[in-house]
Design an enzyme around this catalytic site. Structure first.
Site, PDB file in Angstrom:
ATOM      1  N   LYS A   1     -41.528 109.434  43.458  1.00 37.59           N
ATOM      2  CA  LYS A   1     -40.472 109.003  44.619  1.00 37.59           C
ATOM      3  C   LYS A   1     -39.487 108.474  43.862  1.00 37.59           C
ATOM      4  O   LYS A   1     -38.197 108.490  44.150  1.00 37.59           O
ATOM      5  CB  LYS A   1     -41.491 108.024  45.054  1.00 37.59           C
ATOM      6  CG  LYS A   1     -40.218 107.072  46.222  1.00 37.59           C
ATOM      7  CD  LYS A   1     -41.460 106.464  47.109  1.00 37.59           C
ATOM      8  CE  LYS A   1     -41.596 105.255  47.200  1.00 37.59           C
ATOM      9  NZ  LYS A   1     -40.729 103.921  47.164  1.00 37.59           N
ATOM     10  N   ASN A   2     -39.517 107.341  43.093  1.00 35.15           N
ATOM     11  CA  ASN A   2     -38.510 106.217  42.796  1.00 35.15           C
ATOM     12  C   ASN A   2     -37.643 107.130  41.227  1.00 35.15           C
ATOM     13  O   ASN A   2     -36.669 106.640  41.316  1.00 35.15           O
ATOM     14  CB  ASN A   2     -39.145 105.153  41.924  1.00 35.15           C
ATOM     15  CG  ASN A   2     -39.677 104.293  42.615  1.00 35.15           C
ATOM     16  OD1 ASN A   2     -39.646 104.310  44.048  1.00 35.15           O
ATOM     17  ND2 ASN A   2     -40.258 102.749  42.607  1.00 35.15           N
TER      18      ASN A   2
ATOM     19  N   CYS B   1     -36.493  93.218  53.069  1.00 38.60           N
ATOM     20  CA  CYS B   1     -37.655  93.554  53.127  1.00 38.60           C
ATOM     21  C   CYS B   1     -39.123  92.826  53.509  1.00 38.60           C
ATOM     22  O   CYS B   1     -39.012  91.882  52.738  1.00 38.60           O
ATOM     23  CB  CYS B   1     -37.874  95.131  53.014  1.00 38.60           C
ATOM     24  SG  CYS B   1     -38.521  94.661  51.084  1.00 38.60           S
TER      25      CYS B   1
ATOM     26  N   ARG C   1     -34.613  90.631  48.444  1.00 41.93           N
ATOM     27  CA  ARG C   1     -33.820  92.302  48.222  1.00 41.93           C
ATOM     28  C   ARG C   1     -32.112  92.371  47.978  1.00 41.93           C
ATOM     29  O   ARG C   1     -31.440  93.388  48.562  1.00 41.93           O
ATOM     30  CB  ARG C   1     -34.766  93.107  48.363  1.00 41.93           C
ATOM     31  CG  ARG C   1     -35.840  93.504  48.436  1.00 41.93           C
ATOM     32  CD  ARG C   1     -36.384  94.056  48.347  1.00 41.93           C
ATOM     33  NE  ARG C   1     -36.757  95.519  46.879  1.00 41.93           N
ATOM     34  CZ  ARG C   1     -37.844  96.640  47.520  1.00 41.93           C
ATOM     35  NH1 ARG C   1     -38.269  97.164  48.287  1.00 41.93           N
ATOM     36  NH2 ARG C   1     -36.927  97.793  46.451  1.00 41.93           N
TER      37      ARG C   1
ATOM     38  N   ASP D   1     -44.977  97.351  41.309  1.00 43.86           N
ATOM     39  CA  ASP D   1     -45.629  98.181  42.279  1.00 43.86           C
ATOM     40  C   ASP D   1     -47.104  98.275  42.157  1.00 43.86           C
ATOM     41  O   ASP D   1     -47.625  98.956  42.531  1.00 43.86           O
ATOM     42  CB  ASP D   1     -44.724  99.166  41.843  1.00 43.86           C
ATOM     43  CG  ASP D   1     -43.315  98.696  42.513  1.00 43.86           C
ATOM     44  OD1 ASP D   1     -43.380  98.219  43.333  1.00 43.86           O
ATOM     45  OD2 ASP D   1     -42.987 100.115  42.392  1.00 43.86           O
TER      46      ASP D   1
ATOM     47  N   ARG E   1     -44.826 106.125  53.153  1.00 45.61           N
ATOM     48  CA  ARG E   1     -43.548 106.114  52.361  1.00 45.61           C
ATOM     49  C   ARG E   1     -43.607 106.366  50.741  1.00 45.61           C
ATOM     50  O   ARG E   1     -43.019 107.162  50.383  1.00 45.61           O
ATOM     51  CB  ARG E   1     -43.222 104.605  52.174  1.00 45.61           C
ATOM     52  CG  ARG E   1     -42.700 104.755  53.968  1.00 45.61           C
ATOM     53  CD  ARG E   1     -41.919 103.034  53.409  1.00 45.61           C
ATOM     54  NE  ARG E   1     -40.673 102.809  51.994  1.00 45.61           N
ATOM     55  CZ  ARG E   1     -40.900 101.745  51.161  1.00 45.61           C
ATOM     56  NH1 ARG E   1     -41.437 101.080  51.921  1.00 45.61           N
ATOM     57  NH2 ARG E   1     -39.966 102.246  50.220  1.00 45.61           N
TER      58      ARG E   1
HETATM   59  C1  UD1 Z   1     -37.298  99.399  41.945  1.00 47.21           C
HETATM   60  C2  UD1 Z   1     -38.282 100.504  42.778  1.00 47.21           C
HETATM   61  C3  UD1 Z   1     -39.451  99.946  43.359  1.00 47.21           C
HETATM   62  C4  UD1 Z   1     -39.966  98.700  42.639  1.00 47.21           C
HETATM   63  C5  UD1 Z   1     -38.341  97.592  41.099  1.00 47.21           C
HETATM   64  C6  UD1 Z   1     -38.879  96.932  40.829  1.00 47.21           C
HETATM   65  C7  UD1 Z   1     -37.308 102.564  43.303  1.00 47.21           C
HETATM   66  C8  UD1 Z   1     -37.084 103.333  44.482  1.00 47.21           C
HETATM   67  N1  UD1 Z   1     -37.499 101.015  43.841  1.00 47.21           N
HETATM   68  O1  UD1 Z   1     -37.244  98.905  42.975  1.00 47.21           O
HETATM   69  O2  UD1 Z   1     -40.393  99.953  43.849  1.00 47.21           O
HETATM   70  O3  UD1 Z   1     -40.478  97.577  42.717  1.00 47.21           O
HETATM   71  O4  UD1 Z   1     -37.247  98.701  41.261  1.00 47.21           O
HETATM   72  O5  UD1 Z   1     -39.777  97.500  39.576  1.00 47.21           O
HETATM   73  O6  UD1 Z   1     -36.716 102.454  42.165  1.00 47.21           O
HETATM   74  N2  UD1 Z   1     -31.626  92.046  42.355  1.00 47.21           N
HETATM   75  C9  UD1 Z   1     -31.048  91.086  42.295  1.00 47.21           C
HETATM   76  N3  UD1 Z   1     -29.750  91.818  43.464  1.00 47.21           N
HETATM   77  C10 UD1 Z   1     -29.588  92.981  42.693  1.00 47.21           C
HETATM   78  C11 UD1 Z   1     -31.094  94.051  42.700  1.00 47.21           C
HETATM   79  C12 UD1 Z   1     -31.770  93.610  42.349  1.00 47.21           C
HETATM   80  O7  UD1 Z   1     -31.244  90.006  42.703  1.00 47.21           O
HETATM   81  O8  UD1 Z   1     -27.756  93.404  42.887  1.00 47.21           O
HETATM   82  C13 UD1 Z   1     -33.168  91.629  42.305  1.00 47.21           C
HETATM   83  C14 UD1 Z   1     -33.820  91.676  43.774  1.00 47.21           C
HETATM   84  O9  UD1 Z   1     -33.788  90.877  44.994  1.00 47.21           O
HETATM   85  C15 UD1 Z   1     -35.573  91.733  43.164  1.00 47.21           C
HETATM   86  C16 UD1 Z   1     -35.255  92.180  41.561  1.00 47.21           C
HETATM   87  O10 UD1 Z   1     -33.774  92.135  41.296  1.00 47.21           O
HETATM   88  O11 UD1 Z   1     -36.299  90.047  43.116  1.00 47.21           O
HETATM   89  C17 UD1 Z   1     -35.903  93.494  40.949  1.00 47.21           C
HETATM   90  O12 UD1 Z   1     -35.093  94.598  42.205  1.00 47.21           O
HETATM   91  P1  UD1 Z   1     -34.828  95.699  41.608  1.00 47.21           P
HETATM   92  O13 UD1 Z   1     -35.053  96.460  39.959  1.00 47.21           O
HETATM   93  O14 UD1 Z   1     -33.589  96.529  41.823  1.00 47.21           O
HETATM   94  O15 UD1 Z   1     -35.464  96.673  42.152  1.00 47.21           O
HETATM   95  P2  UD1 Z   1     -35.581  97.797  42.965  1.00 47.21           P
HETATM   96  O16 UD1 Z   1     -34.517  99.104  42.254  1.00 47.21           O
HETATM   97  O17 UD1 Z   1     -34.627  97.512  44.605  1.00 47.21           O
END
Ligand code: UD1
Length: 424
Positions: A22-23, A116, A121, A305, A397
């Site tokens: 999915k990711n 969420c 996030r 995850d 999902r």
């Molecule tokens: C992706 C995965 C999700 C997984 C996560 C971490 C997808 C669709 N989802 O989510 O399943 O749990 O990686 O492995 O690929 N953060 C910030 N600012 C930002 C972006 C992120 O502070 O602009 C923080 C987030 O709040 C979180 C951490 O960074 O605490 C990790 O987030 P991120 O690696 O961005 O995860 P996702 O891409 O949302």
């Protein structure tokens, strides 16, 4: 509301093929917007989130359809760069559309994705990256509008290796003028998959899988045919379920190197595994052993995850295990639900202290998010008696008919819709 009913306590056994990731599929579907033409994507899982992404692509004017595990996206008729609010709210991953739409149209409007169940996030790293490429960003409490006549390559250093920010910046930078480097990039396998897909479309990217990614901008990309990698989180979920039920399962279509940290933890818990090409055999005959300390961190460390799922195995292990969650602040919602099933787990800020019990008992529980829901399914399969799981749309999902997958391995698990009677 549909629910899952599980009569647990039977060891899982048999062979199962793991579906596509999915990711990896979500950013790749968003990335398809970067080129006009017909893309054919294989090994795309049949999931709620993929359905939402296809609806968004249609909402933007594309033709998109899924037949089995093949998705065809015709972007020739792409007409809009305004992501519809109702669909954006259904799936956080719609933020991936910002990079490609901005690169293609010089303009994109999306709605704030909001927090969420698992944490705040934020998307500040996504926005700072796009700004560094020359985008002008206007934010209101509801919307985000990005504009740029021509994106320009830049050196971008991420404060944290965010998966989504790395992918969004890569997709915006492929059509930028000049070279972009992303330092402290996320190293997840899904980012390598995105690089392979974009390069197949004609992009010039190197470094995905390391912490420095270099993107040399090109003027045009073309549609392509691509196959998505297997889902390492679904594979890890099945592996933990096999171990927690003390079963013996063969997984096909897995990429074992993507699961190194997970297999390391399972080995420490006393689980037996053998790898042969894209096949993993896993079995666990006796009671698992406690694992002193596991810390979730960005890849290649242990994935957040799979934190909830592995906690079920530790809840049944002999001894005290400690789990530290460093990625998301709200990711222990499964702890209370597992407690209803007899688990002995205490949490303190970002750590969980898991004192293993000899057995879990079936109970009525609720899936609070996707991976918490998967953990409850594993707990239900391992527990004595009947478990009823509500709010299973969260599980849909990320798992293609989880009940069919585990029923194939001998699990007594069924889905009931509101009109159907559960036989006592
Ligand atoms: C992706 C995965 C999700 C997984 C996560 C971490 C997808 C669709 N989802 O989510 O399943 O749990 O990686 O492995 O690929 N953060 C910030 N600012 C930002 C972006 C992120 O502070 O602009 C923080 C987030 O709040 C979180 C951490 O960074 O605490 C990790 O987030 P991120 O690696 O961005 O995860 P996702 O891409 O949302």
């Amino acid at each position: 509301m549909e629910k899952l009913v599980i009569d647990g306590g039977r060891p899982l056994s048999g062979t199962i093929r793991i579906h596509g990731a999915k990711n990896a599929a979500l950013p790749i579907l968003a990335g398809s917007l970067l080129a006009g033409g017909v893309h054919r994507l294989e090994n795309v899982p049949n999931l709620l989130d993929i359905g939402v992404m296809l609806c968004i692509l249609k909402g933007l004017g594309c033709r998109a359809e899924q037949q089995g595990e093949t998705v065809t996206v015709d972007t020739t008729t792409l007409a809009s760069s305004h992501v519809p609010e109702d669909l954006m709210k259904q799936m956080r991953s719609s933020v991936f559309l910002m990079g490609p739409l901005l690169a293609r149209f010089g303009y994109v409007q999306v709605y704030q994705p909001g927090g969420c169940a698992i944490g705040e996030r934020k998307i500040d790293l996504h926005l700072r990256g796009l700004q560094a490429l020359g985008a002008v960003i206007e934010e209101t409490p509801e919307t985000i509008v990005c504009r740029a006549e021509q994106l320009k390559g830049a050196d971008i250093v991420l404060d944290f290796p965010s998966v989504g920010a790395t992918e969004n910046i890569m997709m915006a930078a492929v059509l930028a003028k000049g070279t972009t480097t992303i330092t402290n990039a996320a190293r997840e396998p899904e980012i390598q998959d995105l690089q392979h897909f974009l390069n197949k479309m004609g992009a010039r990217i190197i470094g995905a899988g390391t912490d420095t990614i270099t993107i040399e901008g090109v003027t045009e990309l073309k549609a392509c045919h691509y196959s998505i990698i297997p889902d390492r989180i679904v594979a890890g979920t099945v592996m933990v379920a096999a171990a927690a039920t003390r079963g013996s399962v063969t997984l096909q279509n897995v990429c074992a190197p993507h699961l190194t940290s997970v297999m390391h933890v399972l080995k420490r818990a006393g689980v037996q595994m053998t790898v042969c090409g894209d096949i993993i055999n896993i079995s666990c005959a006796g009671r698992p052993k406690a694992v002193e300390r596991i810390v979730t961190s960005p890849y290649p460390s242990f994935p957040t995850d799979l934190q909830a799922q592995i906690m079920v195995l530790l809840a049944l292990a002999d001894g005290l295990s400690i789990m530290k969650e460093t990625i998301f602040e709200g990711r222990f919602k499964h702890v209370d639900e597992l407690g209803r099933m007899g688990a002995d787990i205490r949490t303190d800020m970002s750590s969980a202290f898991i004192r293993g019990v000899p057995r879990l008992y079936g109970a009525a529980v609720e899936a609070t998010d996707l991976r918490a829901g998967a953990a409850l399914v594993i707990a239900g399969l391992a527990a004595g008696g009947r478990t009823v799981i509500e709010q299973i749309h969260h599980i849909d999902r990320g798992y293609d008919h989880i009940e069919t997958m585990f029923a194939r391995l001998g699990g007594q698990i069924q889905r009931f819709s509101p009109v159907e009677q559960i036989i006592p």
